[in-house]
Write a protein that holds these residues in place. Sequence first.
Motif, PDB file in Angstrom:
ATOM      1  N   GLY A  76     -18.798  35.447  74.510  1.00  0.00           N
ATOM      2  CA  GLY A  76     -17.863  36.042  75.468  1.00  0.00           C
ATOM      3  C   GLY A  76     -16.977  37.130  74.903  1.00  0.00           C
ATOM      4  O   GLY A  76     -16.175  37.720  75.639  1.00  0.00           O
ATOM      5  N   ASP A  77     -17.101  37.443  73.603  1.00  0.00           N
ATOM      6  CA  ASP A  77     -16.264  38.479  72.992  1.00  0.00           C
ATOM      7  C   ASP A  77     -16.945  39.841  73.170  1.00  0.00           C
ATOM      8  O   ASP A  77     -17.692  40.299  72.308  1.00  0.00           O
ATOM      9  CB  ASP A  77     -16.050  38.175  71.510  1.00  0.00           C
ATOM     10  N   LEU A  78     -16.671  40.510  74.300  1.00  0.00           N
ATOM     11  CA  LEU A  78     -17.283  41.794  74.582  1.00  0.00           C
ATOM     12  C   LEU A  78     -16.567  42.950  73.896  1.00  0.00           C
ATOM     13  O   LEU A  78     -17.010  44.096  74.001  1.00  0.00           O
ATOM     14  CB  LEU A  78     -17.307  42.036  76.103  1.00  0.00           C
ATOM     15  N   ASP A  79     -15.479  42.677  73.184  1.00  0.00           N
ATOM     16  CA  ASP A  79     -14.789  43.721  72.427  1.00  0.00           C
ATOM     17  C   ASP A  79     -15.446  43.968  71.070  1.00  0.00           C
ATOM     18  O   ASP A  79     -15.120  44.948  70.398  1.00  0.00           O
ATOM     19  CB  ASP A  79     -13.311  43.347  72.214  1.00  0.00           C
ATOM     20  N   TYR A  80     -16.337  43.085  70.657  1.00  0.00           N
ATOM     21  CA  TYR A  80     -17.002  43.214  69.353  1.00  0.00           C
ATOM     22  C   TYR A  80     -18.147  44.216  69.473  1.00  0.00           C
ATOM     23  O   TYR A  80     -19.053  44.050  70.290  1.00  0.00           O
ATOM     24  CB  TYR A  80     -17.536  41.859  68.891  1.00  0.00           C
ATOM     25  N   SER A  81     -18.113  45.270  68.672  1.00  0.00           N
ATOM     26  CA  SER A  81     -19.119  46.335  68.736  1.00  0.00           C
ATOM     27  C   SER A  81     -20.358  45.949  67.923  1.00  0.00           C
ATOM     28  O   SER A  81     -20.259  45.380  66.841  1.00  0.00           O
ATOM     29  CB  SER A  81     -18.550  47.650  68.202  1.00  0.00           C
ATOM     30  N   ILE A  82     -21.527  46.277  68.481  1.00  0.00           N
ATOM     31  CA  ILE A  82     -22.791  46.067  67.777  1.00  0.00           C
ATOM     32  C   ILE A  82     -22.946  47.145  66.703  1.00  0.00           C
ATOM     33  O   ILE A  82     -22.724  48.331  66.959  1.00  0.00           O
ATOM     34  CB  ILE A  82     -23.976  46.124  68.756  1.00  0.00           C
ATOM     35  N   THR A  83     -23.335  46.750  65.502  1.00  0.00           N
ATOM     36  CA  THR A  83     -23.518  47.697  64.408  1.00  0.00           C
ATOM     37  C   THR A  83     -24.808  48.489  64.605  1.00  0.00           C
ATOM     38  O   THR A  83     -25.880  47.916  64.758  1.00  0.00           O
ATOM     39  CB  THR A  83     -23.586  46.950  63.054  1.00  0.00           C
ATOM     40  N   VAL A  84     -24.686  49.817  64.613  1.00  0.00           N
ATOM     41  CA  VAL A  84     -25.849  50.702  64.732  1.00  0.00           C
ATOM     42  C   VAL A  84     -26.049  51.382  63.381  1.00  0.00           C
ATOM     43  O   VAL A  84     -25.214  52.166  62.941  1.00  0.00           O
ATOM     44  CB  VAL A  84     -25.653  51.750  65.836  1.00  0.00           C
ATOM     45  N   SER A  85     -27.166  51.048  62.723  1.00  0.00           N
ATOM     46  CA  SER A  85     -27.433  51.577  61.380  1.00  0.00           C
ATOM     47  C   SER A  85     -28.851  52.108  61.317  1.00  0.00           C
ATOM     48  O   SER A  85     -29.802  51.434  61.707  1.00  0.00           O
ATOM     49  CB  SER A  85     -27.233  50.475  60.332  1.00  0.00           C
ATOM     50  N   GLY A  86     -29.015  53.324  60.803  1.00  0.00           N
ATOM     51  CA  GLY A  86     -30.341  53.912  60.664  1.00  0.00           C
ATOM     52  C   GLY A  86     -30.768  54.688  61.890  1.00  0.00           C
ATOM     53  O   GLY A  86     -29.978  54.925  62.830  1.00  0.00           O
TER      54      GLY A  86
ATOM     55  N   LEU B 221     -21.250  46.194  80.553  1.00  0.00           N
ATOM     56  CA  LEU B 221     -20.884  44.878  81.080  1.00  0.00           C
ATOM     57  C   LEU B 221     -19.371  44.672  81.032  1.00  0.00           C
ATOM     58  O   LEU B 221     -18.773  44.128  81.970  1.00  0.00           O
ATOM     59  CB  LEU B 221     -21.600  43.794  80.276  1.00  0.00           C
ATOM     60  N   LYS B 222     -18.750  45.131  79.935  1.00  0.00           N
ATOM     61  CA  LYS B 222     -17.300  45.003  79.818  1.00  0.00           C
ATOM     62  C   LYS B 222     -16.593  45.802  80.902  1.00  0.00           C
ATOM     63  O   LYS B 222     -15.654  45.310  81.556  1.00  0.00           O
ATOM     64  CB  LYS B 222     -16.859  45.475  78.431  1.00  0.00           C
ATOM     65  N   GLU B 223     -17.051  47.044  81.118  1.00  0.00           N
ATOM     66  CA  GLU B 223     -16.443  47.876  82.156  1.00  0.00           C
ATOM     67  C   GLU B 223     -16.638  47.266  83.537  1.00  0.00           C
ATOM     68  O   GLU B 223     -15.725  47.300  84.375  1.00  0.00           O
ATOM     69  CB  GLU B 223     -17.040  49.280  82.106  1.00  0.00           C
ATOM     70  N   GLN B 224     -17.827  46.717  83.761  1.00  0.00           N
ATOM     71  CA  GLN B 224     -18.089  46.092  85.054  1.00  0.00           C
ATOM     72  C   GLN B 224     -17.182  44.882  85.275  1.00  0.00           C
ATOM     73  O   GLN B 224     -16.646  44.700  86.377  1.00  0.00           O
ATOM     74  CB  GLN B 224     -19.557  45.679  85.137  1.00  0.00           C
ATOM     75  N   MET B 225     -17.009  44.069  84.231  1.00  0.00           N
ATOM     76  CA  MET B 225     -16.136  42.902  84.357  1.00  0.00           C
ATOM     77  C   MET B 225     -14.683  43.328  84.570  1.00  0.00           C
ATOM     78  O   MET B 225     -13.960  42.712  85.366  1.00  0.00           O
ATOM     79  CB  MET B 225     -16.266  42.027  83.112  1.00  0.00           C
TER      80      MET B 225
ATOM     81  N   ASP C 133     -14.453  44.492  88.107  1.00  0.00           N
ATOM     82  CA  ASP C 133     -14.432  43.333  89.009  1.00  0.00           C
ATOM     83  C   ASP C 133     -13.063  42.649  88.988  1.00  0.00           C
ATOM     84  O   ASP C 133     -12.563  42.211  90.037  1.00  0.00           O
ATOM     85  CB  ASP C 133     -15.515  42.328  88.610  1.00  0.00           C
ATOM     86  N   ALA C 134     -12.475  42.568  87.792  1.00  0.00           N
ATOM     87  CA  ALA C 134     -11.146  41.956  87.693  1.00  0.00           C
ATOM     88  C   ALA C 134     -10.108  42.778  88.446  1.00  0.00           C
ATOM     89  O   ALA C 134      -9.226  42.232  89.132  1.00  0.00           O
ATOM     90  CB  ALA C 134     -10.744  41.823  86.226  1.00  0.00           C
ATOM     91  N   LYS C 135     -10.218  44.122  88.332  1.00  0.00           N
ATOM     92  CA  LYS C 135      -9.276  44.989  89.061  1.00  0.00           C
ATOM     93  C   LYS C 135      -9.450  44.836  90.573  1.00  0.00           C
ATOM     94  O   LYS C 135      -8.469  44.770  91.318  1.00  0.00           O
ATOM     95  CB  LYS C 135      -9.494  46.441  88.650  1.00  0.00           C
ATOM     96  N   LEU C 136     -10.723  44.784  91.010  1.00  0.00           N
ATOM     97  CA  LEU C 136     -10.973  44.637  92.444  1.00  0.00           C
ATOM     98  C   LEU C 136     -10.459  43.291  92.951  1.00  0.00           C
ATOM     99  O   LEU C 136      -9.865  43.209  94.045  1.00  0.00           O
ATOM    100  CB  LEU C 136     -12.477  44.755  92.728  1.00  0.00           C
ATOM    101  N   THR C 137     -10.667  42.255  92.141  1.00  0.00           N
ATOM    102  CA  THR C 137     -10.169  40.937  92.541  1.00  0.00           C
ATOM    103  C   THR C 137      -8.650  40.935  92.658  1.00  0.00           C
ATOM    104  O   THR C 137      -8.088  40.405  93.622  1.00  0.00           O
ATOM    105  CB  THR C 137     -10.617  39.876  91.520  1.00  0.00           C
ATOM    106  N   ALA C 138      -8.004  41.546  91.660  1.00  0.00           N
ATOM    107  CA  ALA C 138      -6.541  41.626  91.702  1.00  0.00           C
ATOM    108  C   ALA C 138      -6.068  42.451  92.890  1.00  0.00           C
ATOM    109  O   ALA C 138      -5.077  42.114  93.554  1.00  0.00           O
ATOM    110  CB  ALA C 138      -6.019  42.219  90.400  1.00  0.00           C
ATOM    111  N   ALA C 139      -6.810  43.562  93.161  1.00  0.00           N
ATOM    112  CA  ALA C 139      -6.418  44.410  94.291  1.00  0.00           C
ATOM    113  C   ALA C 139      -6.572  43.669  95.617  1.00  0.00           C
ATOM    114  O   ALA C 139      -5.701  43.765  96.500  1.00  0.00           O
ATOM    115  CB  ALA C 139      -7.260  45.680  94.299  1.00  0.00           C
ATOM    116  N   TYR C 140      -7.655  42.911  95.755  1.00  0.00           N
ATOM    117  CA  TYR C 140      -7.849  42.161  96.999  1.00  0.00           C
ATOM    118  C   TYR C 140      -6.799  41.054  97.150  1.00  0.00           C
ATOM    119  O   TYR C 140      -6.318  40.798  98.265  1.00  0.00           O
ATOM    120  CB  TYR C 140      -9.258  41.570  97.037  1.00  0.00           C
TER     121      TYR C 140
END
Length: 438
Positions: free
Chosen positions: A188-198, A216-220, A223-230
Motif C-alpha cells: 500500500g505504500d504508493l509513495d515508494y518509487s521503483i528503481t529504474v536502472s539500465g 494509481l496514486k493520482e487516481q486514488m 478519488d479521495a478528492k471527489l469523495t471529499a467534495a461529494y
Amino acid sequence: MRNKQTSIYMRLTRLLLMAACISAVFFALLDLVEGHVISLYLRNSDYIGQKRQEQLESLQDYITDHKLYSENIYELRGWLKTQPAVALQIFMDGELIYDSYFQEADGSWEVGSDENSRSEHLSTVELGDGEAAVFLRGFYVYHFYTYAFIVEIILSSGVFVLIVLAGIQKTIRYIRRLQSEIEILEGGDLDYSITVSGRDELASLAAGLDAMRVSLKEQMEEDAKLTAAYRKLVTEVSHDLRTPLTSLMIYTEILRQGDMEDKEQLENYIDKIHRKAHQIKILSDHIFEYSLVSGREEVELEEAEDMGLIFYDSLSEMAAYLEQQGYGVTRRLQWNGCRIRINQEYISRILDNITSNILKYARQDAPVQIGTVKAEEEEAAGIYFENRIEKDVDDRESTKIGIQSVEKMMQKMGGYCQVEKEEELFKITLWFPAVREE
C-alpha cells in the motif's frame, strides 16, 4: 529502452561468447601445463620401464601356462585382448613369427636392420621350442592423459559457469530488488518509487511499473478528492435545504391551524410558501445538473467557430430578458475574430445558471455588465459578467453548487471559470482556449 544493443538477449550472448573464449584459453593453458607435468614425471621416474617389465612377466606367464610354441604362437591373441594399447612382435632365429598388427606372420619376413634399430626395446621370452626375441611397446601413460583431460574439462566448465554467474549476478540482484519493491507497493505504500536502472527490458518493465504506480496514486488521490467534495456537497446541500424546508413547515402549520386575520395575510403566507418551494426546486435542479456534469467522462466539442457568432444571439437574449426583469445591462463586447470550440448544451446551461444567479443576487439599481476579455498572449479569450450584490440575501439560496456546476462544465470544454468577489461586487469570467488558424 528497446535498443537491441542493450537488450538482455544481446548482453547474455556476449557474456556466453566471452565465457566460452576464456574457458577455451584456460583449457589450452591447463592442457599445456598438465602435459608438461606428466612428461616431467615420466622423465624423472622409471614408471614406463616398470610397466614394460610387468607386461613382459605377464607375457612369459601366459606363454608358460598355455604351452605356446612357434607353431601355435597366434594363440597370444587371448593375452593381447587383456593388454590395451600394446604393440608386440616376436622373432625367432632372425625371422618375424608374430606381429600383433597382423596377428600371424609367415616365416618369410626378415628382421634385418629393423631388429638392430629396435634392439634397445628387445627382450627375450622362453617358448616351448626355444628362446625368442620380443619387441614389446605399450602406451603405458594413456590413463594419465585421460584423467588429465577429464580434469581439464571439469575445471574449464567450472570457469565457464563462474564467469556466466558473475556476469548475470547484477541482473539477478536487480530482479530481486524489483521483487522487494513490488512487495512494498503491494503493502500500500504508493509513495515508494521503483528503481529504474539500465536500458534493457528490465529497465523498461521497471519504468512501466513506476508509471503505473504514479497513475494509481493520482487516481486514488483524485478519488479521495471527489469523495471529499461529494461529502462536502451533501453537507452543504443538507444545510441549505433545511432552512427553506423549516420555513415551509412553519408556514404550512400556520395555514393548517387557520389563525389568519384576513385574506391578505393568507395570500402572504401562500406567496411565501410558493417562494420557498421554488427555491427548493432551483436547488434540486442545480444538484441534478452538478451530478450529471460530474458523471460524464468526456464531452464532445463542436468545430471551432468565431466567438462572436457563438455568443451573439445567446447574450442578446440574456440581456433582453434581464432588462424585462428590471435590470440595466451594459454591453462591452469586442469579438476580434477569436475562434473557440464549445459544447452548445453546456453553454446554454452555463448562461441559464448565471442568469438565475443574477436574478437572485444582483441589485436592480446597478447595471449588469457583460463584456469580453482576451489573454495577453492571445491563447485564451473570455466573457465576463459583473453585478452588484444585494445586501440582504439571508433568506435566499446560499450554496455554491450553481457556480460549481459552471466550473465543471468549463473544465469539460477545456477552459476554466474565474470568480471574483469584493464586498458588494461579484464578477465571473468564462475563459475558453483559443484555436489558432492552421
